[in-house]
Design an enzyme around this catalytic site. Structure first.
Site, mmCIF file in Angstrom:
data_model
loop_
_atom_site.group_PDB
_atom_site.id
_atom_site.type_symbol
_atom_site.label_atom_id
_atom_site.label_comp_id
_atom_site.label_asym_id
_atom_site.label_seq_id
_atom_site.Cartn_x
_atom_site.Cartn_y
_atom_site.Cartn_z
ATOM 1 N N CYS A 82 53.938 40.775 -40.052
ATOM 2 C CA CYS A 82 54.431 41.460 -41.246
ATOM 3 C C CYS A 82 55.908 41.160 -41.524
ATOM 4 O O CYS A 82 56.235 40.053 -41.924
ATOM 5 C CB CYS A 82 54.129 42.949 -41.141
ATOM 6 S SG CYS A 82 53.972 43.709 -42.759
ATOM 7 N N HIS A 179 48.954 44.037 -38.988
ATOM 8 C CA HIS A 179 49.514 44.514 -37.718
ATOM 9 C C HIS A 179 48.463 44.559 -36.616
ATOM 10 O O HIS A 179 47.957 45.647 -36.301
ATOM 11 C CB HIS A 179 50.085 45.928 -37.898
ATOM 12 C CG HIS A 179 51.303 45.997 -38.743
ATOM 13 N ND1 HIS A 179 52.578 45.873 -38.242
ATOM 14 C CD2 HIS A 179 51.447 46.155 -40.077
ATOM 15 C CE1 HIS A 179 53.460 45.972 -39.223
ATOM 16 N NE2 HIS A 179 52.792 46.144 -40.350
ATOM 17 N N GLU A 181 48.957 44.541 -33.633
ATOM 18 C CA GLU A 181 49.483 45.384 -32.545
ATOM 19 C C GLU A 181 49.112 46.851 -32.734
ATOM 20 O O GLU A 181 49.223 47.643 -31.811
ATOM 21 C CB GLU A 181 51.015 45.210 -32.421
ATOM 22 C CG GLU A 181 51.857 45.828 -33.519
ATOM 23 C CD GLU A 181 51.956 44.973 -34.788
ATOM 24 O OE1 GLU A 181 51.173 44.005 -34.924
ATOM 25 O OE2 GLU A 181 52.808 45.281 -35.634
HETATM 26 N N1 GLN Z 1 57.547 45.638 -46.623
HETATM 27 C C1 GLN Z 1 58.234 45.203 -45.431
HETATM 28 C C2 GLN Z 1 59.246 44.112 -45.752
HETATM 29 O O1 GLN Z 1 59.326 43.674 -46.851
HETATM 30 C C3 GLN Z 1 57.247 44.695 -44.389
HETATM 31 C C4 GLN Z 1 56.304 45.795 -43.989
HETATM 32 C C5 GLN Z 1 55.845 45.758 -42.565
HETATM 33 O O2 GLN Z 1 56.371 45.065 -41.710
HETATM 34 N N2 GLN Z 1 54.847 46.576 -42.298
HETATM 35 O O3 GLN Z 1 59.979 43.709 -44.907
#
Ligand code: GLN
Length: 211
Positions: A82, A179, A181
């Site tokens: 992410c 995610h 994890e």
């Molecule tokens: N929206 C976050 C970003 O732009 C990422 C979200 C996440 O890691 N769950 O960095």
């Protein structure tokens, strides 16, 4: 579990790094939390957690850690989820943001809109299930997730949501927009450990068809 000589660090600046450490531990792999360039120098592979990429970048810039980290992710095995995936991307959109450009993808932040900000959906994957899971779709936990909107020729897509890549591999880099994890399914962490142990790449879904 595949044996590896690698010392795995988890970047612990911001975000859900404890969950990564726990997921690796559940696979029988030790990790250490990395908060400084000195700690980074003691590891040979790194996980970049989810969280908020702008905040991470701001914190990393404070003591010049960003420059050291940029060199590291361009030369070592890295597993990013992410926000971590956003940090690695070649190009970040919505809004445009500086990144380490270690992974040949273009990524759009917060791409699922307000109503659909967070969702748990099954993702199609070519990653095999493993000892405790059947092959086939895995749980995808998406939290204000980005979307990979373009992939370079070296990038293999290992899982998709609505036809868009959500898990990709480029050589020694593995990156997910969701995610793993936060799920009990450990197959993505196991895949990274297999990569470290030198197992050949998973087969992908074929040539990416994105622009
Ligand atoms: N929206 C976050 C970003 O732009 C990422 C979200 C996440 O890691 N769950 O960095």
């Amino acid at each position: 579990m595949p044996e590896t000589e690698e010392r795995i660090g988890v970047l612990a600046i911001q975000g859900d790094y404890e969950a990564h450490a726990a997921a690796f531990a559940a696979c029988g792999a030790e990790t250490m939390l990395v908060r400084t360039p000195q700690e980074l120098a003691t590891v040979t592979a790194l996980a970049l957690p989810g969280g908020e990429s702008t905040t991470m970048l701001r914190m990393l810039r404070r003591d010049g850690f960003d420059a050291v980290l940029r060199d590291f992710v361009r030369t070592h095995p890295v597993f990013a989820t992410c926000a971590g995936c956003i940090l690695l991307a070649r190009e970040v959109r919505n809004p445009q943001q500086e990144s380490f450009a270690a992974l040949d993808i273009a990524i759009e932040r917060n791409a699922y809109g307000r109503q659909n900000e967070s969702a748990i959906v099954p993702v199609e994957t070519s990653v095999p299930g493993g000892p405790d899971r059947a092959d086939g779709p895995m749980e995808g936990v998406f939290i204000r997730a980005p979307r990979i909107v373009a992939t370079g020729p070296e990038v293999a897509t290992l899982a998709t949501r609505d036809g868009f890549p959500v898990l990709v591999r480029q050589g020694r880099i593995l990156a997910a927009t969701f995610h793993p994890e936060l799920s009990e399914d450990r197959r993505v962490h196991r895949l990274f450990l297999e990569m470290l142990a030198g197992k050949p790449p998973e087969s992908s879904f074929g040539e990416p068809s994105l622009p």
